[in-house]
Design an enzyme around this catalytic site. Sequence first.
Site, PDB file in Angstrom:
ATOM      1  N   ASP A  47      28.868  -1.151  21.955  1.00 50.92           N
ATOM      2  CA  ASP A  47      27.792  -0.153  21.954  1.00 50.92           C
ATOM      3  C   ASP A  47      27.053  -0.209  23.287  1.00 50.92           C
ATOM      4  OD1 ASP A  47      28.275   0.591  19.373  1.00 50.92           O
ATOM      5  OD2 ASP A  47      26.391  -0.163  18.543  1.00 50.92           O
ATOM      6  N   LYS A 104      28.861   8.639  18.245  1.00 52.87           N
ATOM      7  CA  LYS A 104      28.615   8.727  16.806  1.00 52.87           C
ATOM      8  C   LYS A 104      28.053  10.089  16.414  1.00 52.87           C
ATOM      9  CE  LYS A 104      27.331   3.836  16.127  1.00 52.87           C
ATOM     10  NZ  LYS A 104      28.429   3.314  15.301  1.00 52.87           N
ATOM     11  N   GLY A 176      23.308  -3.872  13.059  1.00 51.06           N
ATOM     12  CA  GLY A 176      21.974  -4.164  13.572  1.00 51.06           C
ATOM     13  C   GLY A 176      21.322  -5.382  12.949  1.00 51.06           C
ATOM     14  N   ARG A 188      37.437  -8.576   3.200  1.00 48.25           N
ATOM     15  CA  ARG A 188      38.106  -9.295   2.099  1.00 48.25           C
ATOM     16  C   ARG A 188      38.306  -8.399   0.879  1.00 48.25           C
ATOM     17  NH1 ARG A 188      39.253 -14.611   2.289  1.00 48.25           N
ATOM     18  NH2 ARG A 188      38.129 -15.963   3.740  1.00 48.25           N
ATOM     19  N   GLY A 237      27.506  -6.408  12.441  1.00 51.53           N
ATOM     20  CA  GLY A 237      26.951  -7.744  12.334  1.00 51.53           C
ATOM     21  C   GLY A 237      27.647  -8.805  13.169  1.00 51.53           C
ATOM     22  N   GLY A 258      28.018  -4.111  18.288  1.00 50.15           N
ATOM     23  CA  GLY A 258      26.921  -3.173  18.516  1.00 50.15           C
ATOM     24  C   GLY A 258      25.780  -3.859  19.204  1.00 50.15           C
ATOM     25  N   SER A 259      24.754  -4.162  18.419  1.00 49.43           N
ATOM     26  CA  SER A 259      23.538  -4.759  18.974  1.00 49.43           C
ATOM     27  C   SER A 259      23.803  -6.161  19.521  1.00 49.43           C
ATOM     28  CB  SER A 259      22.483  -4.825  17.877  1.00 49.43           C
ATOM     29  OG  SER A 259      22.527  -3.653  17.083  1.00 49.43           O
TER      30      SER A 259
END
Lengths: 317, 223
Positions: A47, A104, A176, A188, A237, A258-259
């Site tokens: 990102d 996005k 995030g 899973r 995450g 991402g973050s």
Amino acid sequence: MSFATPTNLVPTQNAGALSAASEVPEVASFNVKAGLAQMLKGGVIMDVINVEQALIAEQAGACAVMALERVPADIRKNGGVARMSDPKMIRDIINAVSIPVMAKVRIGHFVEAQIIESLGVDYIDESEVLTPADESNHIAKHEYKVPFVCGAKNLGEALRRINEGAAMIRTKGEAGTGNVVEAVRHCRTVKAEIRKAQLMDDSELFTFAKEIQAPYHLLKETAKLGRLPVVNFAAGGVATPADAALMMQLGCDGVFVGSGIFKSGDPAKRAKAIVQAVTHYKDAKVLAEVSEDLGEAMVGINISELPEDQLYSKRGW
Amino acid sequence: MTQLDEHKKIRVGVLALQGAFSEHIILLNTLPQVSEAVAVRNAQEIAQVDALVIPGGESTTMALIAERSGFWPALQEFVQTRPTWGTCAGMILLSEAVTSGGTLKGDQKLLGGLGISIKRNAFGTQKESFEAGLHVEGLDNAERLFPGVFIRAPVIDEILKPEDVQVVAKLERDYGKTPKGTIVAVRRGHLLGSAFHPELTRDNRMHLFFVKMAQDWIASQSK
């Protein structure tokens, strides 16, 4: 345009068969849409919110960048309605890097998708991280020349998205948060449901398709392949090289971060480390080396402490 | 006995730093001439293969990973003398220069050797990606078109060593702004490059072409 199983995603019996090729070009076939995702495998998609970050990501070895105005951690913090990014910012990033650029759009917002496609973006993420524009319907994605990636937390959701035209799937995770627990759960879950489907006979598969609300033909193909019938990345995450390698060892084809990168103490170093971790995901020695001295990771959020209405993974139908 | 049977089976490595390497391994393993096709990620692994395929993916990413993990020198040494085939990003890495379409211009590390310069993303962005049949010189059943899969594909901009670079495939017609006759596959000695992705087809003729080329090369070196 319609779904076709991506070529050589798993070994097949008919490899070596001569296919009928025509001089007349077929532009934006499902094979080239799913094929770009195959080219991204073993890579990290990062990102970025501006040209400067895009260049850092490219220099770090990202195989693509996701252009967006705010990373999920900031969307979470600032609240309000999160929409597609400013086309100018996306175009600037396209002009600045040679690697593929993704952007996005809101779930169900087919006009945002038309706009983003016209910019020449290489992949569109119909993403639960933005505020949904339609609470019943996703975009009919086969109609576009640009391919789409969508999030999924279970097999039924993944196959519904592929049926709508998604050429690539990612786990939803919980974007995030810097907490990989949801991405692990989604990965899973999909794997367990595929294993279950593989043991079923035809009549059981019909019932299972109904149960998980998946199209029967895609469920049958998935059971035959023993994996999702498009490239499947981890997302939501991932904050450390170890997180990235964990998702690869669980069977994901690559990783979105991402973050996790630009919310950390030393983004360039962390980005390079995660890239190495995805290539050498089975080599603990390399993983130890690249995990050394990375500075501060993003501050994580415990997902159990988040109120229900702030869970992005619940968005999407 | 055909000529092919006289050659020893070869062990083919596929560079597995990033990209579509497992697709190549699947197709290589369909060939009786290949004893085994394996993923190659470091200097130890490349030392154990007879020939190498550099797959499609992101060329900048592959070069950066190879460099930072200390693998670049061994990779460079291998491609100087051993049979190597680059597809798409792999062909970019085997070229001498990227003339346009790259932004990491100064920094994009190249292995070189194919004697060509490259135009990256020659057809445009992903929505211009396409499939089209090609005549490829030297394939079995050459009258059957080979399915060319072009994904954000480069083309060969210029042949820099015309004396020993052999054209293997050209575009059959105009595609967008890219004219008919544009070169999309070349061979130079032990090196092969293609702008398209034979690993995204079920047709293993290009893989067979490379493996035979590698066997011939290895046999000629041991004489």
